[in-house]
Write an enzyme that holds these catalytic residues in place. Structure first.
Site, PDB file in Angstrom:
ATOM      1  N   ARG A  14       3.705   9.604  -2.536  1.00 51.35           N
ATOM      2  CA  ARG A  14       2.252   9.443  -2.739  1.00 51.35           C
ATOM      3  C   ARG A  14       2.168   7.948  -2.464  1.00 51.35           C
ATOM      4  O   ARG A  14       2.755   7.008  -2.798  1.00 51.35           O
ATOM      5  CB  ARG A  14       2.006   9.315  -4.563  1.00 51.35           C
ATOM      6  CG  ARG A  14       0.617   9.260  -4.522  1.00 51.35           C
ATOM      7  CD  ARG A  14       0.287   9.617  -6.303  1.00 51.35           C
ATOM      8  NE  ARG A  14      -1.200   9.379  -6.934  1.00 51.35           N
ATOM      9  CZ  ARG A  14      -1.445   8.298  -7.548  1.00 51.35           C
ATOM     10  NH1 ARG A  14      -0.418   7.496  -7.932  1.00 51.35           N
ATOM     11  NH2 ARG A  14      -2.560   8.160  -7.946  1.00 51.35           N
ATOM     12  N   ASN A  49      -7.375   6.879  -7.809  1.00 52.77           N
ATOM     13  CA  ASN A  49      -6.492   6.809  -8.775  1.00 52.77           C
ATOM     14  C   ASN A  49      -7.014   6.405 -10.231  1.00 52.77           C
ATOM     15  O   ASN A  49      -7.924   5.515  -9.951  1.00 52.77           O
ATOM     16  CB  ASN A  49      -5.520   5.468  -8.239  1.00 52.77           C
ATOM     17  CG  ASN A  49      -4.433   5.308  -9.437  1.00 52.77           C
ATOM     18  OD1 ASN A  49      -3.473   6.080  -9.434  1.00 52.77           O
ATOM     19  ND2 ASN A  49      -4.629   4.080 -10.046  1.00 52.77           N
ATOM     20  N   GLU A  50      -6.745   6.879 -11.105  1.00 46.43           N
ATOM     21  CA  GLU A  50      -7.147   6.566 -12.636  1.00 46.43           C
ATOM     22  C   GLU A  50      -8.461   6.365 -12.462  1.00 46.43           C
ATOM     23  O   GLU A  50      -8.802   5.084 -12.917  1.00 46.43           O
ATOM     24  CB  GLU A  50      -6.186   5.520 -12.882  1.00 46.43           C
ATOM     25  CG  GLU A  50      -4.584   5.964 -13.153  1.00 46.43           C
ATOM     26  CD  GLU A  50      -3.899   4.905 -13.628  1.00 46.43           C
ATOM     27  OE1 GLU A  50      -4.354   3.669 -13.889  1.00 46.43           O
ATOM     28  OE2 GLU A  50      -2.456   5.125 -13.498  1.00 46.43           O
ATOM     29  N   HIS A  80      -1.255  10.992 -15.494  1.00 47.56           N
ATOM     30  CA  HIS A  80       0.045  10.012 -15.651  1.00 47.56           C
ATOM     31  C   HIS A  80       0.513   9.822 -16.761  1.00 47.56           C
ATOM     32  O   HIS A  80      -0.209   9.476 -17.915  1.00 47.56           O
ATOM     33  CB  HIS A  80      -0.865   8.655 -15.159  1.00 47.56           C
ATOM     34  CG  HIS A  80      -1.332   8.706 -13.480  1.00 47.56           C
ATOM     35  ND1 HIS A  80      -1.858   7.790 -13.047  1.00 47.56           N
ATOM     36  CD2 HIS A  80      -1.321   9.846 -12.487  1.00 47.56           C
ATOM     37  CE1 HIS A  80      -2.297   8.184 -11.688  1.00 47.56           C
ATOM     38  NE2 HIS A  80      -1.877   9.335 -11.441  1.00 47.56           N
ATOM     39  N   TRP A  99       6.579   6.223 -10.536  1.00 45.93           N
ATOM     40  CA  TRP A  99       6.097   4.992 -10.017  1.00 45.93           C
ATOM     41  C   TRP A  99       7.060   4.022 -10.450  1.00 45.93           C
ATOM     42  O   TRP A  99       7.831   3.852 -11.558  1.00 45.93           O
ATOM     43  CB  TRP A  99       4.809   4.680 -11.033  1.00 45.93           C
ATOM     44  CG  TRP A  99       4.156   3.364 -10.517  1.00 45.93           C
ATOM     45  CD1 TRP A  99       4.585   1.980 -10.668  1.00 45.93           C
ATOM     46  CD2 TRP A  99       3.155   3.355  -9.624  1.00 45.93           C
ATOM     47  NE1 TRP A  99       3.900   1.119  -9.978  1.00 45.93           N
ATOM     48  CE2 TRP A  99       2.909   1.845  -9.250  1.00 45.93           C
ATOM     49  CE3 TRP A  99       2.109   4.217  -8.981  1.00 45.93           C
ATOM     50  CZ2 TRP A  99       1.970   1.402  -8.371  1.00 45.93           C
ATOM     51  CZ3 TRP A  99       1.454   3.441  -7.863  1.00 45.93           C
ATOM     52  CH2 TRP A  99       1.156   2.357  -7.943  1.00 45.93           C
ATOM     53  N   TYR A 151       2.587   7.500 -19.293  1.00 45.69           N
ATOM     54  CA  TYR A 151       3.178   6.284 -19.782  1.00 45.69           C
ATOM     55  C   TYR A 151       3.316   6.262 -21.042  1.00 45.69           C
ATOM     56  O   TYR A 151       3.812   7.142 -21.731  1.00 45.69           O
ATOM     57  CB  TYR A 151       2.415   4.931 -19.126  1.00 45.69           C
ATOM     58  CG  TYR A 151       2.262   4.893 -17.516  1.00 45.69           C
ATOM     59  CD1 TYR A 151       3.665   4.534 -16.990  1.00 45.69           C
ATOM     60  CD2 TYR A 151       1.597   5.513 -16.716  1.00 45.69           C
ATOM     61  CE1 TYR A 151       3.841   4.361 -15.660  1.00 45.69           C
ATOM     62  CE2 TYR A 151       1.535   5.272 -15.241  1.00 45.69           C
ATOM     63  CZ  TYR A 151       2.715   4.733 -14.663  1.00 45.69           C
ATOM     64  OH  TYR A 151       2.887   4.711 -13.534  1.00 45.69           O
ATOM     65  N   GLU A 180       2.202  10.212 -11.639  1.00 46.51           N
ATOM     66  CA  GLU A 180       2.644   8.916 -12.167  1.00 46.51           C
ATOM     67  C   GLU A 180       3.501   8.982 -13.436  1.00 46.51           C
ATOM     68  O   GLU A 180       3.006   9.766 -14.441  1.00 46.51           O
ATOM     69  CB  GLU A 180       1.925   7.540 -12.114  1.00 46.51           C
ATOM     70  CG  GLU A 180       1.287   7.152 -10.965  1.00 46.51           C
ATOM     71  CD  GLU A 180       0.401   5.857 -10.991  1.00 46.51           C
ATOM     72  OE1 GLU A 180       0.565   5.217 -12.031  1.00 46.51           O
ATOM     73  OE2 GLU A 180      -0.391   5.504 -10.123  1.00 46.51           O
TER      74      GLU A 180
END
Length: 544
Positions: free
Chosen positions: A85, A162-163, A229, A287, A231, A258
């Site tokens: 990516r 992105n996001e 994503h 990531w 996290y 991610e």
């Protein structure tokens, strides 16, 4: 480095019955969609054009901030990845990656037998992050570089932005995502489109999860993949498993676009992410390869882009249980029966002519290719690094924006219709001519307009000497990561924080006591301090 809020609300326990969430998803009909040209979605799975299931196993690479690290794609492939990516910029927050650069990235992905997921990073945290742009703006960028992507549907997935929302007004994500997908389809994009979740990609409010079905149905090609994503929000096995299983049960395609082993907003459960994606046959993209900053340098998989210096995170994702080396399978399009992956021969070593203080003309003999050479990329070579200089369809090109009395080394690559890139030609060394007399000068600098993430500036160059300045190059260093976009009155080049501007034909001569004015637009971070020193033809100028 990518923006991230320091903390987000934790994933709530979902009390609603699973049936109530899934019924509207499963009740969707199957409209008559156009058959995608390359990758496609069927029954909740991502398939290659030959019908094979494709499961992404790869990492993110921060290309837009490190454009000289394109060799990282070969290193990522060598570690076992089947996908990368790639971070790009629309030019709103960082330097724009133009069609030539995107074409080169795609060619490098193909040369290294990687599937390219290309994403625009300028949308990160829209509504909360200063300077972030809309998904509609990101779609405009893709349309602007469409020439680099047409015909690459077997190799490229377009990740719109992105996001695309932070934690403010994120309920608009659904309508904005539908509109952006439809804008790309109307423009002729036949690629699989990937869409990121809001809430800084982590969807803690379940906006993407609960509206994914309607977003998928709004795609005329029925060829949209969803990206979560993971996290700090995803720090327990139950949260990870529940979120991913809901998409699988609803037959909606999902990938972990991610994730990391740690983060400032919490401690993600990377072991479960790896295990559950393998169990469910879902893709993941960690990531990131290298180059992280802003306090999250621990997310680097290798140190200083050196593939021989794996970090603990790199060891985990590449070589650990359920990691890339153990689970990655190369895309079938790269098998012996699929696609043109043979690059052209190397072009001839270029020769230099018409050397001036700011430009040089290069000529080379043509490369050969079974399906035909479509163009050439000219690069500046410095040690092991390369910087794009220009592109052309012929075997001659003039490179502009050079500094006077400076040595450069150039080389050329050829490209074919499939996007394969040749080996590099031999190199030619060139030293530009003198830029004119040493200057006695004064410079004034001011910001004439400013907005979140960008500004407009003006520079006045004054000749304080007794003789004319005939030809000039102005140099300065930005103190806080500002990057010049457009400039009038000269030709800019920028390497890191250092900016060099070669005179335009109409500003090249400055009479004694005379002046010329430059104007420009640029991106900025949270602060915007001005340069503290300027040189003209390598002589220091006084600040007015």
């Amino acid at each position: 480095m990518r923006s991230r809020t320091p903390a987000v609300p934790r994933l709530a326990t979902v009390a609603a019955a699973l049936l109530g969430v899934l019924l509207p998803l499963l009740a969707l009909g199957s409209p008559a969609h156009a058959a995608p040209a390359g990758f496609r979605v069927a029954n909740g799975r991502l398939l290659e054009s030959n019908g094979n299931d494709f499961v992404m196993r790869g990492v993110n690479h921060a290309h837009t901030w490190y454009p000289d690290r394109v060799s990282s794609l070969a290193h990522i492939k060598a570690k076992g990845a089947n996908t990368v990516r790639v971070v790009l910029s629309s030019g709103d927050r960082w330097t724009r990656n133009d069609a030539a650069d995107v074409s080169n990235v795609v060619a490098q992905c193909k040369q290294n037998r990687l599937i390219c997921v290309l994403e625009v990073h300028d949308t990160t945290g829209y509504g909360e992050q200063s300077g972030a742009v809309t998904l509609s703006r990101a779609a405009d960028y893709w349309i602007g570089v469409q020439s680099a992507l047409t015909g690459q549907e077997d190799y490229v997935i377009v990740n719109i932005g992105n996001e695309p929302y932070g934690n403010t007004n994120y309920s608009a994500w659904t309508a904005d995502t539908k509109a952006a997908v439809q804008k790309l389809r109307s423009a002729g994009f036949r690629h699989t489109i990937m869409v990121d979740a809001p809430n800084w990609g982590q969807d803690w409010a379940f906006t993407m999860r609960d509206n994914a079905a309607s977003v998928f149905a709004a795609d005329p090609d029925a060829n949209t993949v969803f990206s979560i994503h993971m996290y700090g929000v995803f720090d327990t096995a139950a949260e990870i498993s529940d979120y991913l299983n809901r998409f699988v049960t609803a037959k909606l395609p999902i990938v972990v676009g991610e994730f990391g082993h740690n983060h400032s907003d919490g401690d993600p459960d990377e072991d479960t992410i790896l295990a559950v994606t393998r169990q469910l046959g879902l893709g993941y993209l960690g990531w990131s390869w290298s180059g992280n900053g802003g306090g999250v340098e621990y997310l680097d998989m290798v140190t200083n882009f050196d593939p021989n210096q794996l970090t603990s995170w790199g060891q985990r994702i590449f070589n650990g249980a359920n990691g890339i080396a153990a689970t990655s399978e190369e895309a079938a399009v790269y098998s012996s029966s699929g696609g043109d992956t043979t690059p052209p021969t190397a072009p001839g070593t270029p020769t230099a002519s018409a050397v001036t203080s700011s430009s040089v003309t290069l000529n080379w003999s043509a490369a050969t290719d079974a399906t035909g050479v479509t163009g050439y990329d000219v690069v500046r070579v410095s040690g092991t690094s390369e910087t794009a200089a220009t592109t052309t369809a012929g075997t001659s090109a003039t490179v502009t924006g050079l500094a006077p009395t400076t040595s450069y080394t150039f080389a050329v690559y050829a490209r074919d219709a499939a996007g394969n890139r040749s080996p590099r030609s031999g190199t030619v060394a060139v030293t530009t001519a003198s830029g004119g007399s040493a200057a006695t000068c004064g410079v004034s600098y001011r910001v004439t307009n400013e907005w979140p993430g960008g500004f407009q500036g003006e520079i006045v160059i004054r000749n304080t000497g007794s003789s004319a300045i005939n030809g000039w190059t102005l140099r300065w260093t930005f103190p806080d990561s500002q990057r010049v976009g457009n400039l009038w009155g000269g030709t800019p080049t920028q390497s890191g924080a250092e900016v060099s501007v070669a005179a335009a034909s109409y500003t090249a001569t400055i009479a004694p006591a005379g002046s010329v004015t430059l104007g420009f637009t640029a991106t900025k971070g949270g602060t915007n301090p001005g340069p503290t020193a300027f040189t003209l033809n390598d002589s220091a100028c006084s600040l007015a």
